[in-house]
Design a protein around this motif. Sequence first.
Motif, PDB file in Angstrom:
ATOM      1  N   PRO A 113      -2.933   4.432  -9.881  1.00  0.00           N
ATOM      2  CA  PRO A 113      -1.858   5.916  -9.382  1.00  0.00           C
ATOM      3  C   PRO A 113      -3.146   6.618  -8.207  1.00  0.00           C
ATOM      4  N   ASP A 114      -1.917   7.784  -8.032  1.00  0.00           N
ATOM      5  CA  ASP A 114      -2.805   9.185  -6.782  1.00  0.00           C
ATOM      6  C   ASP A 114      -2.327   9.648  -7.530  1.00  0.00           C
ATOM      7  N   ILE A 115      -0.913   9.763  -8.055  1.00  0.00           N
ATOM      8  CA  ILE A 115      -0.330  11.039  -8.697  1.00  0.00           C
ATOM      9  C   ILE A 115       0.102  10.563 -10.439  1.00  0.00           C
ATOM     10  N   ALA A 116      -0.937  10.809 -11.255  1.00  0.00           N
ATOM     11  CA  ALA A 116      -0.611  10.515 -12.741  1.00  0.00           C
ATOM     12  C   ALA A 116       0.358  11.870 -13.075  1.00  0.00           C
ATOM     13  N   ILE A 117       1.303  11.800 -13.615  1.00  0.00           N
ATOM     14  CA  ILE A 117       2.039  12.794 -14.919  1.00  0.00           C
ATOM     15  C   ILE A 117       2.077  12.324 -16.695  1.00  0.00           C
ATOM     16  N   ILE A 118       1.548  12.880 -17.036  1.00  0.00           N
ATOM     17  CA  ILE A 118       2.266  13.268 -18.589  1.00  0.00           C
ATOM     18  C   ILE A 118       2.712  14.295 -18.976  1.00  0.00           C
ATOM     19  N   GLN A 145      -7.493  17.883  -8.966  1.00  0.00           N
ATOM     20  CA  GLN A 145      -7.471  16.751  -9.818  1.00  0.00           C
ATOM     21  C   GLN A 145      -6.562  17.143 -10.398  1.00  0.00           C
ATOM     22  N   LEU A 146      -6.320  18.333 -11.417  1.00  0.00           N
ATOM     23  CA  LEU A 146      -5.540  18.851 -11.944  1.00  0.00           C
ATOM     24  C   LEU A 146      -4.646  19.530 -12.029  1.00  0.00           C
ATOM     25  N   LYS A 147      -3.251  19.364 -12.213  1.00  0.00           N
ATOM     26  CA  LYS A 147      -2.050  20.372 -12.097  1.00  0.00           C
ATOM     27  C   LYS A 147      -1.319  20.553 -13.618  1.00  0.00           C
ATOM     28  N   HIS A 162       0.577  -1.392   0.161  1.00  0.00           N
ATOM     29  CA  HIS A 162      -0.096  -0.177  -0.026  1.00  0.00           C
ATOM     30  C   HIS A 162       0.491   1.361  -0.302  1.00  0.00           C
ATOM     31  N   PRO A 163       1.255   1.243  -1.124  1.00  0.00           N
ATOM     32  CA  PRO A 163       2.327   2.937  -1.221  1.00  0.00           C
ATOM     33  C   PRO A 163       1.520   3.736  -1.701  1.00  0.00           C
ATOM     34  N   LYS A 164       2.296   4.897  -1.937  1.00  0.00           N
ATOM     35  CA  LYS A 164       1.711   5.594  -3.362  1.00  0.00           C
ATOM     36  C   LYS A 164       2.237   5.803  -4.356  1.00  0.00           C
ATOM     37  N   VAL A 165       1.505   5.901  -5.514  1.00  0.00           N
ATOM     38  CA  VAL A 165       1.658   5.569  -6.785  1.00  0.00           C
ATOM     39  C   VAL A 165       1.681   6.267  -7.202  1.00  0.00           C
ATOM     40  N   ILE A 166       3.004   6.679  -7.906  1.00  0.00           N
ATOM     41  CA  ILE A 166       3.270   7.858  -8.630  1.00  0.00           C
ATOM     42  C   ILE A 166       3.206   6.931 -10.166  1.00  0.00           C
ATOM     43  N   GLU A 192      -5.332   7.368 -20.948  1.00  0.00           N
ATOM     44  CA  GLU A 192      -5.560   5.806 -20.139  1.00  0.00           C
ATOM     45  C   GLU A 192      -5.166   6.425 -18.786  1.00  0.00           C
ATOM     46  N   ILE A 193      -4.029   6.580 -18.995  1.00  0.00           N
ATOM     47  CA  ILE A 193      -3.498   6.845 -17.399  1.00  0.00           C
ATOM     48  C   ILE A 193      -4.253   7.129 -15.840  1.00  0.00           C
ATOM     49  N   VAL A 194      -5.319   8.225 -16.665  1.00  0.00           N
ATOM     50  CA  VAL A 194      -7.000   8.412 -15.421  1.00  0.00           C
ATOM     51  C   VAL A 194      -7.634   7.001 -15.534  1.00  0.00           C
ATOM     52  N   SER A 195      -7.636   6.064 -16.337  1.00  0.00           N
ATOM     53  CA  SER A 195      -8.331   5.051 -15.550  1.00  0.00           C
ATOM     54  C   SER A 195      -8.623   4.886 -14.242  1.00  0.00           C
ATOM     55  N   GLY A 196      -7.301   4.076 -13.919  1.00  0.00           N
ATOM     56  CA  GLY A 196      -7.161   3.944 -12.652  1.00  0.00           C
ATOM     57  C   GLY A 196      -7.055   5.212 -11.661  1.00  0.00           C
ATOM     58  N   LEU A 197      -6.466   6.536 -12.493  1.00  0.00           N
ATOM     59  CA  LEU A 197      -6.540   6.818 -10.734  1.00  0.00           C
ATOM     60  C   LEU A 197      -7.375   7.083  -9.296  1.00  0.00           C
ATOM     61  N   LYS A 198      -6.871   7.023  -8.232  1.00  0.00           N
ATOM     62  CA  LYS A 198      -7.708   6.973  -7.519  1.00  0.00           C
ATOM     63  C   LYS A 198      -8.765   8.266  -7.534  1.00  0.00           C
ATOM     64  N   GLU A 199      -9.992   8.234  -6.236  1.00  0.00           N
ATOM     65  CA  GLU A 199     -10.935   9.504  -6.545  1.00  0.00           C
ATOM     66  C   GLU A 199     -10.595  10.783  -5.961  1.00  0.00           C
ATOM     67  N   ASN A 200      -9.460  10.853  -5.199  1.00  0.00           N
ATOM     68  CA  ASN A 200      -9.095  11.525  -5.294  1.00  0.00           C
ATOM     69  C   ASN A 200      -7.442  11.972  -6.061  1.00  0.00           C
ATOM     70  N   GLY A 201      -7.432  11.376  -6.477  1.00  0.00           N
ATOM     71  CA  GLY A 201      -5.764  11.103  -7.218  1.00  0.00           C
ATOM     72  C   GLY A 201      -5.982  13.129  -7.676  1.00  0.00           C
TER      73      GLY A 201
END
Length: 461
Positions: free
Chosen positions: A181-186, A240-242, A104-108, A209-218
Amino acid sequence: MFALTAKEIATAVHAQNIEDAWEMIEINTVGFDSRKIKAHSLFVPLISENDGHDFITQAIDNGALATFWSNPLQDAPTSIPVIQVEDTLKALQDLAEYYLNKIHPKVIGITGSNGKTTTKDMVEAIVSSQYRVHKTQGNFNNHIGLPITILEMPQDTEVIILEMGMSHAGEIKLLSDLAKPDIAIITMIGESHIEHLGSRARIADAKMEIVSGLKENGLLIIPGNEPLLVERASSLKKEQLKTFGPSPTNDSYSIQITSEMRETTFTTNLNPAVLIKLPVTGTYNVANALAALSSGLALDIPIEKAAQKLATFQLTENRTEWLAGINNSALLNDAYNANPTAMKAVLNNFSQLRNEGRKIVVLGDMLELGEQTNELHLSIKKVLSVDEIDQVILYGTHMKILYEALKSDFDKERLHHFDGDKKAMIAFLKELIQPKDYVLVKSSFGTDLLSVIKALRVTTD
């Protein structure tokens, strides 16, 4: 790097057979290459060009204590637990997902047409200042490599950084759904794989597609100067967006940039008083750093601490690295990957570097560009200035069209093309290169210009 019993593994992958006696057999690593299997391993016989089941004896001899198995059981070994599954690859992915949930780590998660690996290295540097980190090694970023990366994760890992590569639509979705992922980067949208996807818009769809599995508050981090991504991310919640990029419209943007041979410096709106130094050349690397800084802020890492780590981060081999070259020259090795957007960025930066000798560029074919191959190779002409570049050496079938187009700008003593004879090109370069010359080598991996780098570099071994 994990400690699971054979019974726990069988249960995790919903095996067709589970034995209580397997509770006593501890597995601490996993592998699919029978030649590289170590003691206490789970062997995963994958089926591709070869059937991994055929190599089970070698795997056992090298230390495998259990194996997945999708062939008939009567063909299986009897000396180790045989975990019967319908699909050994799916079982590998299921086991990785189970282990990820257990630690259960944070996933980037990081994807993009270019800059994935550099951004991954920068993110690791920043995040490791405050957390125990594990990351993708080499190019283990596909449907096999990503599960292996997860299963190699130490049990005390707090943040795992997963590079996600693709060639076709649907591949990033599979990886994202697995990793969540908790954090997804494109990093960017370029032309890589346009042969398979047809357009930059469809490449953007595939990367999103990287947001497909993005956690609810990712959190999704994207370049704000890429309309294709901004449009597709508009359905996300604001928090959810930066965005990152060169303009003040972004959440993170650069203010002043200076690029030298071995260093790039810049400041940001995040804290203009903090000068950020990257130990690599290239103004294009500032975008990668901004994405990495954004991920650090999301994990509550101060910009000051992040800047300290970026100053000494280690870049993965073959990504814009300076090497000592023959005849006291300097080689800029970027021969691992290429697409038109990336090649233009590297050439623009290389053209602006100050040096006492000449600037020589060696450019190889860019692959997987499909119907736009000729047009995209021709587009490189815009960034090859006769006033900034002294010698242009082009290699490969596709680069021939660029060679013909450059004849109107460069005279024949400064422009050269080699169809497929690397030995002849290497011999030519060895005669051409002089002391204090800068030599850029850039191409797609499939052209194997890394062999040219090997022939032109000077090692201390």
